[in-house]
Design a protein around this motif. Structure first.
Motif, PDB file in Angstrom:
ATOM      1  N   PHE A  14     148.848 -20.787 -88.741  1.00 14.60           N
ATOM      2  CA  PHE A  14     149.044 -20.846 -87.237  1.00 14.60           C
ATOM      3  C   PHE A  14     147.965 -21.342 -86.384  1.00 14.60           C
ATOM      4  O   PHE A  14     147.790 -20.553 -85.766  1.00 14.60           O
ATOM      5  CB  PHE A  14     150.052 -19.307 -86.985  1.00 14.60           C
ATOM      6  CG  PHE A  14     148.973 -18.277 -87.696  1.00 14.60           C
ATOM      7  CD1 PHE A  14     149.281 -17.592 -89.415  1.00 14.60           C
ATOM      8  CD2 PHE A  14     147.728 -17.031 -86.916  1.00 14.60           C
ATOM      9  CE1 PHE A  14     148.913 -16.661 -89.467  1.00 14.60           C
ATOM     10  CE2 PHE A  14     147.229 -16.351 -87.531  1.00 14.60           C
ATOM     11  CZ  PHE A  14     147.797 -15.920 -88.164  1.00 14.60           C
TER      12      PHE A  14
ATOM     13  N   HIS B 165     142.928 -14.187 -86.902  1.00 12.46           N
ATOM     14  CA  HIS B 165     144.239 -14.261 -88.104  1.00 12.46           C
ATOM     15  C   HIS B 165     144.778 -12.568 -87.605  1.00 12.46           C
ATOM     16  O   HIS B 165     146.204 -11.887 -87.740  1.00 12.46           O
ATOM     17  CB  HIS B 165     143.182 -13.967 -89.237  1.00 12.46           C
ATOM     18  CG  HIS B 165     142.892 -15.242 -90.327  1.00 12.46           C
ATOM     19  ND1 HIS B 165     142.321 -15.302 -90.537  1.00 12.46           N
ATOM     20  CD2 HIS B 165     143.705 -16.464 -89.683  1.00 12.46           C
ATOM     21  CE1 HIS B 165     142.512 -16.624 -91.043  1.00 12.46           C
ATOM     22  NE2 HIS B 165     143.704 -16.986 -90.379  1.00 12.46           N
ATOM     23  N   LEU B 166     144.537 -11.693 -87.067  1.00 10.97           N
ATOM     24  CA  LEU B 166     144.827 -10.515 -86.616  1.00 10.97           C
ATOM     25  C   LEU B 166     145.865 -10.250 -85.476  1.00 10.97           C
ATOM     26  O   LEU B 166     146.663  -9.648 -85.913  1.00 10.97           O
ATOM     27  CB  LEU B 166     143.626  -9.065 -86.474  1.00 10.97           C
ATOM     28  CG  LEU B 166     144.059  -7.916 -86.279  1.00 10.97           C
ATOM     29  CD1 LEU B 166     145.248  -7.351 -87.854  1.00 10.97           C
ATOM     30  CD2 LEU B 166     143.160  -6.609 -86.171  1.00 10.97           C
ATOM     31  N   CYS B 167     145.769 -10.811 -84.735  1.00  8.82           N
ATOM     32  CA  CYS B 167     146.215 -11.238 -83.257  1.00  8.82           C
ATOM     33  C   CYS B 167     146.684 -12.413 -82.596  1.00  8.82           C
ATOM     34  O   CYS B 167     147.795 -12.317 -82.094  1.00  8.82           O
ATOM     35  CB  CYS B 167     144.951 -11.114 -82.063  1.00  8.82           C
ATOM     36  SG  CYS B 167     144.422  -9.266 -81.985  1.00  8.82           S
ATOM     37  N   ASP B 168     146.732 -13.924 -83.652  1.00  5.48           N
ATOM     38  CA  ASP B 168     147.618 -14.956 -83.645  1.00  5.48           C
ATOM     39  C   ASP B 168     146.915 -15.907 -82.047  1.00  5.48           C
ATOM     40  O   ASP B 168     148.389 -15.297 -81.309  1.00  5.48           O
ATOM     41  CB  ASP B 168     148.872 -15.181 -84.067  1.00  5.48           C
ATOM     42  CG  ASP B 168     149.443 -15.950 -84.171  1.00  5.48           C
ATOM     43  OD1 ASP B 168     149.225 -17.577 -83.365  1.00  5.48           O
ATOM     44  OD2 ASP B 168     150.519 -16.081 -84.009  1.00  5.48           O
ATOM     45  N   LEU B 169     145.907 -15.991 -81.934  1.00  7.55           N
ATOM     46  CA  LEU B 169     145.765 -16.213 -80.432  1.00  7.55           C
ATOM     47  C   LEU B 169     146.098 -17.779 -79.735  1.00  7.55           C
ATOM     48  O   LEU B 169     145.845 -18.384 -81.072  1.00  7.55           O
ATOM     49  CB  LEU B 169     143.697 -15.783 -79.572  1.00  7.55           C
ATOM     50  CG  LEU B 169     144.099 -14.252 -80.653  1.00  7.55           C
ATOM     51  CD1 LEU B 169     142.316 -14.776 -80.477  1.00  7.55           C
ATOM     52  CD2 LEU B 169     144.108 -13.847 -79.360  1.00  7.55           C
ATOM     53  N   ASP B 170     145.973 -17.984 -78.417  1.00  3.36           N
ATOM     54  CA  ASP B 170     146.481 -19.250 -77.896  1.00  3.36           C
ATOM     55  C   ASP B 170     145.064 -20.104 -77.950  1.00  3.36           C
ATOM     56  O   ASP B 170     144.557 -20.799 -78.319  1.00  3.36           O
ATOM     57  CB  ASP B 170     146.799 -19.530 -77.202  1.00  3.36           C
ATOM     58  CG  ASP B 170     148.352 -18.749 -76.941  1.00  3.36           C
ATOM     59  OD1 ASP B 170     148.790 -20.188 -77.828  1.00  3.36           O
ATOM     60  OD2 ASP B 170     149.037 -17.955 -76.615  1.00  3.36           O
TER      61      ASP B 170
ATOM     62  N   LEU C 104     147.658 -10.195 -75.024  1.00  4.39           N
ATOM     63  CA  LEU C 104     147.878 -10.564 -75.939  1.00  4.39           C
ATOM     64  C   LEU C 104     149.962 -10.140 -75.443  1.00  4.39           C
ATOM     65  O   LEU C 104     150.553  -9.580 -74.524  1.00  4.39           O
ATOM     66  CB  LEU C 104     148.592  -9.471 -77.084  1.00  4.39           C
ATOM     67  CG  LEU C 104     146.519  -9.649 -77.989  1.00  4.39           C
ATOM     68  CD1 LEU C 104     146.848  -7.612 -79.209  1.00  4.39           C
ATOM     69  CD2 LEU C 104     147.296 -10.902 -78.855  1.00  4.39           C
TER      70      LEU C 104
ATOM     71  N   ALA D 262     137.477 -15.866 -86.053  1.00  9.52           N
ATOM     72  CA  ALA D 262     138.340 -16.205 -87.465  1.00  9.52           C
ATOM     73  C   ALA D 262     139.360 -14.876 -88.087  1.00  9.52           C
ATOM     74  O   ALA D 262     140.490 -14.990 -87.652  1.00  9.52           O
ATOM     75  CB  ALA D 262     137.293 -16.644 -88.684  1.00  9.52           C
ATOM     76  N   SER D 263     138.282 -13.663 -88.143  1.00 11.58           N
ATOM     77  CA  SER D 263     139.142 -12.395 -87.756  1.00 11.58           C
ATOM     78  C   SER D 263     140.071 -12.164 -87.226  1.00 11.58           C
ATOM     79  O   SER D 263     141.119 -11.312 -87.129  1.00 11.58           O
ATOM     80  CB  SER D 263     138.225 -11.675 -88.085  1.00 11.58           C
ATOM     81  OG  SER D 263     136.937 -11.861 -89.080  1.00 11.58           O
ATOM     82  N   ALA D 264     139.570 -12.154 -85.814  1.00 10.83           N
ATOM     83  CA  ALA D 264     139.843 -11.524 -84.334  1.00 10.83           C
ATOM     84  C   ALA D 264     141.744 -12.733 -84.898  1.00 10.83           C
ATOM     85  O   ALA D 264     142.623 -12.383 -84.203  1.00 10.83           O
ATOM     86  CB  ALA D 264     139.360 -11.925 -83.209  1.00 10.83           C
TER      87      ALA D 264
ATOM     88  N   ASN E 155     148.125 -15.571 -75.309  1.00  7.98           N
ATOM     89  CA  ASN E 155     147.878 -14.441 -76.098  1.00  7.98           C
ATOM     90  C   ASN E 155     146.285 -15.742 -76.220  1.00  7.98           C
ATOM     91  O   ASN E 155     145.844 -15.901 -76.695  1.00  7.98           O
ATOM     92  CB  ASN E 155     147.803 -14.709 -77.432  1.00  7.98           C
ATOM     93  CG  ASN E 155     148.917 -14.565 -77.847  1.00  7.98           C
ATOM     94  OD1 ASN E 155     149.839 -13.266 -77.707  1.00  7.98           O
ATOM     95  ND2 ASN E 155     150.386 -15.362 -77.059  1.00  7.98           N
TER      96      ASN E 155
ATOM     97  N   LEU F 143     141.555  -8.480 -75.077  1.00  6.88           N
ATOM     98  CA  LEU F 143     141.890  -8.981 -75.403  1.00  6.88           C
ATOM     99  C   LEU F 143     143.844  -9.409 -74.792  1.00  6.88           C
ATOM    100  O   LEU F 143     144.288  -8.626 -73.980  1.00  6.88           O
ATOM    101  CB  LEU F 143     142.860  -8.221 -76.189  1.00  6.88           C
ATOM    102  CG  LEU F 143     142.651  -8.383 -77.830  1.00  6.88           C
ATOM    103  CD1 LEU F 143     143.241  -7.358 -78.109  1.00  6.88           C
ATOM    104  CD2 LEU F 143     142.841 -10.041 -78.350  1.00  6.88           C
TER     105      LEU F 143
END
Lengths: 310, 310
Positions: free
Chosen positions: A276, A240-245, A144, A236-238, A128, A142
């Motif tokens: 997370f 929270h929305l996408c749960d990135l690594d 994912l 930070a927004s991205a 991700n 992106l």
């Protein structure tokens, strides 16, 4: 190693680059030139001349392309914002005519950079990943669940148009307070100039600003902080929305190093407070100038992960 | 039609609901109760008693669950914010013991709603959907390229923690200016009360506010505008990042209808200015109260699209 090779193309407003890429993502043969200010056919001839210079003993299995947007996707009639000579230029069709029998796959240039960083760069091994380019504009791509996200029209990844300051500066997109309106090189340079900064170069870029910040110029340092904070909010927004690594940041501005990444990290951690989000790593891109070519090649070599179109 | 059925479970801080769902997403048998304030085993017995009341002549092929977060995912040791009795409660393991041989799949409750809306609701037929629940909190789930996006830890979809006002209200997550800090029912009710609004109910909720706005109460109407604007900004950011087709909004606040959706749409269109964003539709959710059960069932019926874990 397999002798399969991909012909990779990276077309932006400033330069055109082409290369032969091997299955490990190594660029074997490389050519580049400035993008000329000419008409559609002149641009095509420039690209063809570059391609003619390449050489490989391997077996070409496809053509992968990153090109400035916007474009109709996946048919790739391209209208790059910074290449006025191409408007609805049928880039995919032209490349297919030139290379009959080979797969030709075209995506946005920032998406190609993100794919390159995921395949062989700072995002390698993570499923991700947000890859970003902070330069004349702010673009991204992106990945994912290990797959490139295209979105409804091939335009997923436009992190530059996440809103970070709703009442803020007007953006070239017509909106207001987008990340790009604050952090793109020209906007940042304009802000710095209004604060009293003067670069020696007549056309000051994000790279110039980053260099001046490195030399300790206080206004340039403040400009990096300004960009870093805007980037931190958007990331930070991205996250929270996408749960990135991993978030990998390239482009001229990223060359400022800690002067950019320290305020970015501070703002990011202040806003990305869901548990997370703590594990996300925000890092400089690893591949440098050739990221776009490597990613373009991956559209062919790793189509199962990066190519969801016909 | 096939006689395959799924046992679907929807667990939130306010209610527990269970049902038998058929392959068309129709809820055949349905039971619900208030979520009691008891210990872990008391909660489990309440759930078992509900499940005991269900009946089907069909063949049960699995158990699908939406449960309030956070949780360890996909193992589903759940610690729902609003159910203090469950902390690291092994919900998936318990359901497996109760239903040996059946697949058991658990996801976040807002994710289940988003899946339901994509499978059989307002997002049906679209490949890129953001489903949202605006209620005590603001949650959501993302379907991109026709597949549910889980993210690194099963937490993708947290649209409530997109930053819409960086210097704004502190959020329960520890951040500042998140969508949820402004638009969650209790925050909105607190804002309205500070402005002079008094609901008849002692515990005023988003639904009460929506109802009062419908009756023309000016402060309640202003509260809907406030929520609508915050939602519009967050949805514009999500649209630019993910290139969405449809955003479906459910939960108590959505019942305000145009009083919420008109200011939302206006702010959304002012910020979502990239050409590709023009085609996005922002619509009320279609499934109502049972969206979570329908989505939970889809985790089983359509595992290829909605279940990427073991």
């Amino acid at each position: 190693m397999s002798d399969e090779r991909v012909l990779a193309v990276d077309i932006g407003g400033t330069k055109m680059a082409v290369g032969i890429v091997d299955p490990n993502g190594r660029v074997e043969s490389y050519e580049r030139t400035e993008t000329p200010r000419v008409d559609a056919e002149g641009l095509w001839r420039t690209l063809e001349a570059l391609l003619d210079k390449l050489h490989t003993d391997g077996e070409l299995i496809g053509v992968g392309v990153g090109c400035g947007g916007p474009m109709k996707w996946p048919s790739a009639e391209v209208s790059p914002l910074n290449i006025p000579g191409w408007r609805d230029f049928p880039l995919r069709d032209r490349l297919r005519e030139r290379h009959p029998g080979l797969a030709v796959r075209v995506h946005n240039d920032a998406v190609a950079v993100a794919v390159g960083e995921h395949w062989r760069g700072a995002g390698k091994g993570s499923d991700n990943v947000l890859g970003m380019v902070v330069s004349t504009g702010v673009g991204g791509g992106l990945i994912l669940g290990g797959r490139l996200i295209d979105g409804a029209s091939g335009n997923a990844g436009h992190i530059g148009h996440i809103v970070v300051d709703p009442g803020g500066l007007p953006c070239t997109c017509g909106g207001r307070g987008c990340l790009e309106a604050i952090a793109r090189g020209p906007a940042l340079a304009a802000w710095a100039e209004a604060e009293g900064w003067r670069a020696e170069q007549p056309a000051a870029t994000a790279k110039d600003l980053a260099a001046d910040a490195g030399r300790g110029h206080p206004i340039a340092v403040a400009a990096m902080r300004r960009a870093g904070r805007a980037l931190g909010i958007a990331i930070a927004s991205a996250t929270h929305l996408c749960d990135l690594d991993v978030v990998a940041i390239g482009g001229g501005l990223a060359q400022a190093g800690p002067l950019l990444f320290a305020p970015l990290e501070e703002t990011f951690r202040a806003h990305a407070r869901m548990r997370f989000a703590r594990n996300v790593r925000v890092v400089p891109a690893a591949l440098g100038q050739t990221a776009g070519l490597v990613g373009a090649a991956a559209l062919i070599f790793e189509g199962g992960s990066y190519w969801n179109a016909d």
